[in-house]
Enzyme design. Structure first.
Site, PDB file in Angstrom:
ATOM      1  N   GLU A  48       0.858  -1.180   0.000  1.00 20.97           N
ATOM      2  CA  GLU A  48       0.000   0.000   0.000  1.00 20.97           C
ATOM      3  C   GLU A  48       0.895   1.230   0.000  1.00 20.97           C
ATOM      4  O   GLU A  48       1.949   1.245   0.652  1.00 20.97           O
ATOM      5  CB  GLU A  48      -0.905   0.014   1.236  1.00 20.97           C
ATOM      6  CG  GLU A  48      -1.738   1.300   1.299  1.00 20.97           C
ATOM      7  CD  GLU A  48      -2.915   1.251   2.256  1.00 20.97           C
ATOM      8  OE1 GLU A  48      -2.896   0.414   3.181  1.00 20.97           O
ATOM      9  OE2 GLU A  48      -3.848   2.045   2.074  1.00 20.97           O
ATOM     10  N   CYS A 246      -6.703   0.871   2.635  1.00 18.53           N
ATOM     11  CA  CYS A 246      -7.698   1.947   2.577  1.00 18.53           C
ATOM     12  C   CYS A 246      -7.494   2.868   1.382  1.00 18.53           C
ATOM     13  O   CYS A 246      -8.413   3.593   0.991  1.00 18.53           O
ATOM     14  CB  CYS A 246      -7.657   2.770   3.859  1.00 18.53           C
ATOM     15  SG  CYS A 246      -8.173   1.851   5.302  1.00 18.53           S
ATOM     16  N   ASN A 377     -12.160  -3.183   0.166  1.00 20.44           N
ATOM     17  CA  ASN A 377     -11.110  -3.444   1.160  1.00 20.44           C
ATOM     18  C   ASN A 377     -11.753  -3.728   2.511  1.00 20.44           C
ATOM     19  O   ASN A 377     -12.208  -4.832   2.757  1.00 20.44           O
ATOM     20  CB  ASN A 377     -10.143  -2.253   1.216  1.00 20.44           C
ATOM     21  CG  ASN A 377      -9.103  -2.409   2.306  1.00 20.44           C
ATOM     22  OD1 ASN A 377      -8.526  -3.489   2.441  1.00 20.44           O
ATOM     23  ND2 ASN A 377      -8.873  -1.397   3.101  1.00 20.44           N
ATOM     24  N   GLU A 378     -11.844  -2.704   3.359  1.00 16.51           N
ATOM     25  CA  GLU A 378     -12.411  -2.938   4.696  1.00 16.51           C
ATOM     26  C   GLU A 378     -13.833  -2.402   4.752  1.00 16.51           C
ATOM     27  O   GLU A 378     -14.130  -1.462   5.482  1.00 16.51           O
ATOM     28  CB  GLU A 378     -11.533  -2.265   5.758  1.00 16.51           C
ATOM     29  CG  GLU A 378     -10.265  -3.047   6.037  1.00 16.51           C
ATOM     30  CD  GLU A 378      -9.442  -2.471   7.187  1.00 16.51           C
ATOM     31  OE1 GLU A 378      -9.645  -1.300   7.551  1.00 16.51           O
ATOM     32  OE2 GLU A 378      -8.578  -3.211   7.698  1.00 16.51           O
TER      33      GLU A 378
HETATM   34  O1  AHR Z   1      -2.343  -1.382   6.769  1.00 15.19           O
HETATM   35  C1  AHR Z   1      -2.790  -0.112   7.090  1.00 15.19           C
HETATM   36  C2  AHR Z   1      -4.304   0.000   6.992  1.00 15.19           C
HETATM   37  O2  AHR Z   1      -4.898  -0.840   7.918  1.00 15.19           O
HETATM   38  C3  AHR Z   1      -4.895  -0.437   5.691  1.00 15.19           C
HETATM   39  O3  AHR Z   1      -4.890   0.564   4.755  1.00 15.19           O
HETATM   40  C4  AHR Z   1      -6.287  -0.772   6.056  1.00 15.19           C
HETATM   41  O4  AHR Z   1      -6.870  -1.703   5.182  1.00 15.19           O
HETATM   42  C5  AHR Z   1      -6.181  -1.228   7.487  1.00 15.19           C
HETATM   43  O5  AHR Z   1      -7.124  -0.631   8.283  1.00 15.19           O
END
Ligand code: AHR
Length: 660
Positions: A48, A246, A377-378
């Protein structure tokens, strides 16, 4: 007579000593009863763009805000001798101009009254790492508005402002023209800058001012930082997840990650603010933007270089629910779904398809062999599953073999997680992403997490996990040995459940020591060097010893999952015919293990033992001590189908023994 009594006492103490200092356990490895395959994707990596992982990190560009597109367009640029608001007679001034159209419309107009008085400096990404004797590639676009300026000089300067290598170009065109030059640094420093000076007076315009090391990964011009890719390569990852996290979702929908804006000519990749820029008030990073120089083409190419299956994750039409939670209405979801279909075409499509042609034009006519795609993602709650269903139908409708990875939200348990489990089963989800950022003890206590998972349902992608030494997102979290060791213990549980756990990845991957927002992270770097954390070496030991088939390992007929503080898993590598046993001793005492390899063929008389350990649970690696905690190898005798191993206190040990 007295002497004899003493000798008897001495003998019995010597006999008892091993039992006093070292507890004994007996492990049985059933070599002749493989329990399941181990997926080649079992141990992978999660990338990321957080902590300067892309711009300022893996993407080796050294000039920050090279095209003047930051919200404050001169951020990163210094003009020490000029008054920023009015043109000084003894100096000069940069003004930001904007084209009528264009994706990156800004550029700098430099007006010079006195060339010996005007200096423009780029500060780099918290400095620039330059190495004595190394070559650097300069390029920039220039438009000369008047004839007066005959030369532009570029020089690296050190912390004291001394020149340490440079070059110049002679602009000669009234239209935009790209100039290139190579130069060599004469000193090594982590905090260089680039100083630009001009010869003559008049007006000139500059854009896309770029400096890269010549020595990038695979020597690709304007490529990736070699040492960082090497660390990834050494992991032998099974897959590469990208671009997050994220960052996929964006804090708003407008700022979500849009892959189509990251391919094609670099100049046409629209720069946007990085979502981690101001996410944490305690770690503000106002100079964090996304140039997308490391875009989706470079991503697929990197996955290919690493021998890793690509696993892109795309927006499902929901902005980050920790931020705005903006939602695309269901009847406006089509462009998002189309993005997913087009990405598959970009990766795999024939060269005469619209997106396959763009891939070919970028230099990769061969398909990238994309097999997995992640949606969201989340995300949590019904809105996600409504949208996921639409994506699933569209993707499977057009690409029935594409494997879809769906999510369970940010937490590994609780209301949202349980709801997700139910909905995902209804949707016949294939691979499901679970995240756990939890204390080290949680990892030790949950090494049996998947032992009771439904074997007739979806497979697991442990897509983001890391033990948190203080608390989730705390800036005080450390990549210490306690965290790494507890992850190792947990990973034996992942491996033991290789029939249901198909993919796993630690998160996040990278952090710049001067520009991070989130800790812990697997790999840390400054502008010159990088190091793997103890957690990195844990990942490496598992991934490099992946094997192909899972072997049952037990102690007293029970899987080894924490009895006496010991954790273990075993695999067979069908390619090399090696039996590999991973063992964690999470206690403060050394422990001895007697291992029997049931049903094994004739074994080599020596095994390779690799140990990763520290007596100090709080110990860490660092830029100055990059390998303080790192694996050491030795050989161990094997007698028939048995061996004795001493597992040091607080250690991960990997035994590898070959069958003839
Ligand atoms: O790894 C950091 C963040 O943690 C990521 O972007 C997210 O998916 C999680 O909450």
């Amino acid at each position: 007579m007295k002497k004899n009594i003493l000798r008897v006492i001495a003998f019995s103490w010597a006999y008892c000593l091993p039992f006093l200092v070292s507890a004994q356990s007996t492990f049985q490895v059933d070599v002749n009863k493989p329990a399941s395959d181990v997926q080649p994707t079992m141990w992978g990596i999660f990338f990321e763009d957080i902590n300067f992982a892309a711009d300022g990190g893996l993407y080796a560009e050294m000039v920050k805000n090279r095209s003047f597109e930051f919200d404050a367009p001169l951020m990163g640029w210094l003009q020490p001798n000029s008054d920023r608001h009015s043109l000084n007679e003894n100096s000069g001034m940069a003004t930001i101009m904007k084209e009528e159209d264009g994706l990156n419309p800004h550029f700098a107009r430099i007006e010079i009254n006195n060339s010996s008085g005007y200096v423009l400096i780029n500060e780099g990404f918290r400095g620039m790492g330059v190495k004595e004797g190394a070559k650097y590639d300069l390029s920039l676009d220039v438009r000369r508005l008047s004839d007066g300026i005959s030369k532009i000089n570029f020089q690296f300067i050190d912390e004291n402002g001394n020149g340490i290598g440079g070059t110049s170009i002679s602009p000669d065109s009234k239209d935009w023209k790209t100039y290139e030059a190579k130069f060599t640094a004469s000193k090594t420093t982590e905090k260089a800058k680039v100083r630009i000076t001009f010869e003559g007076t008049g007006m000139i315009e500059l854009d896309m001012i770029s400096v890269f090391p010549e020595d990038t990964w695979k020597g690709r011009p304007k490529g990736l930082r070699k040492d960082l890719v090497q660390l990834l390569y050494d992991l032998q990852p099974g897959f590469l997840r990208f671009p997050g996290g994220c960052i996929v979702e964006g804090r708003t929908l407008a700022k979500r990650y849009q892959w189509k804006k990251t391919v094609g000519d670099i100049e046409d990749r629209k720069m946007i603010v990085n979502r981690w820029n101001t996410e944490f008030a305690h770690r503000l990073t106002p100079d964090y933007f996304q140039s997308f120089g490391l875009g989706f083409f470079e991503y697929f190419q990197l996955a290919e270089d690493l021998g890793a299956a690509p696993l892109p994750i795309l927006s499902c039409g929901m902005a980050c629910q920790f931020n705005t939670g903006e939602l695309v209405p269901m009847d406006e979801l089509d462009p998002y779904v189309q993005d997913a279909l087009d990405l598959i075409e970009f990766a795999n499509g024939p060269t005469d398809s619209k997106w396959g042609k763009i891939r070919a034009d970028m230099g990769h006519p061969k398909p990238f062999g994309l097999k997995y795609i992640g949606v969201g993602n989340e995300q949590w709650g019904p809105d996600y599953f409504d949208r996921l269903k639409v994506f699933m139908e569209a993707i499977k409708g057009k690409y029935p073999d594409m494997i879809i990875v769906s999510g369970t939200g940010p937490f590994p348990d609780g209301e949202h997680f349980e709801y997700a489990e139910k909905e995902l089963k209804k949707l016949n989800a294939e691979i499901v992403d679970e995240h756990y950022y939890r204390p080290p003890q949680w990892f030790l206590d949950h090494a049996d997490r998947y032992d009771s998972y439904d074997r007739n349902s979806y497979k697991i992608f442990a897509g983001e996990y890391a033990a948190q030494s203080v608390a989730i997102a705390s800036p005080d979290n450390k990549n210490n040995w306690q965290c790494a060791m507890s992850e190792a213990a947990y990973m034996t549980g992942l491996e033991r459940n290789a029939d249901v756990v198909y993919m796993t990845s630690y998160a996040p991957l990278f952090a710049h020591v001067d520009a991070w927002q989130w800790t812990p992270d697997l790999i840390w770097f400054n502008n010159l060097t990088s190091y793997g954390t103890p957690n990195y070496y844990v990942q490496k030991l598992f991934s490099n010893n992946r094997g192909t088939q899972l072997l049952p390992i037990s102690s007293g007929n029970e899987p080894v999952k924490g009895q006496s503080g010991l954790y273990a898993s075993a695999v067979l590598d069908g390619n090399t015919n090696e039996i590999i046993v991973k063992m964690v001793n999470s206690t403060e005492n050394d422990q001895t293990v007697n291992i029997t390899f049931n049903g094994a063929g004739k074994l080599d008389s020596e095994a390779v033992l690799t140990v990763l350990k520290s007596d100090e649970l709080q110990a860490v690696n660092s830029i100055d001590h990059p390998k303080a905690i790192s694996p050491t190898d030795s050989s161990q005798p094997v007698k028939g189908n048995k061996m004795n191993i001493s597992l040091p206190a607080y250690s991960l040990s990997v035994i590898k023994v070959k069958q003839k």
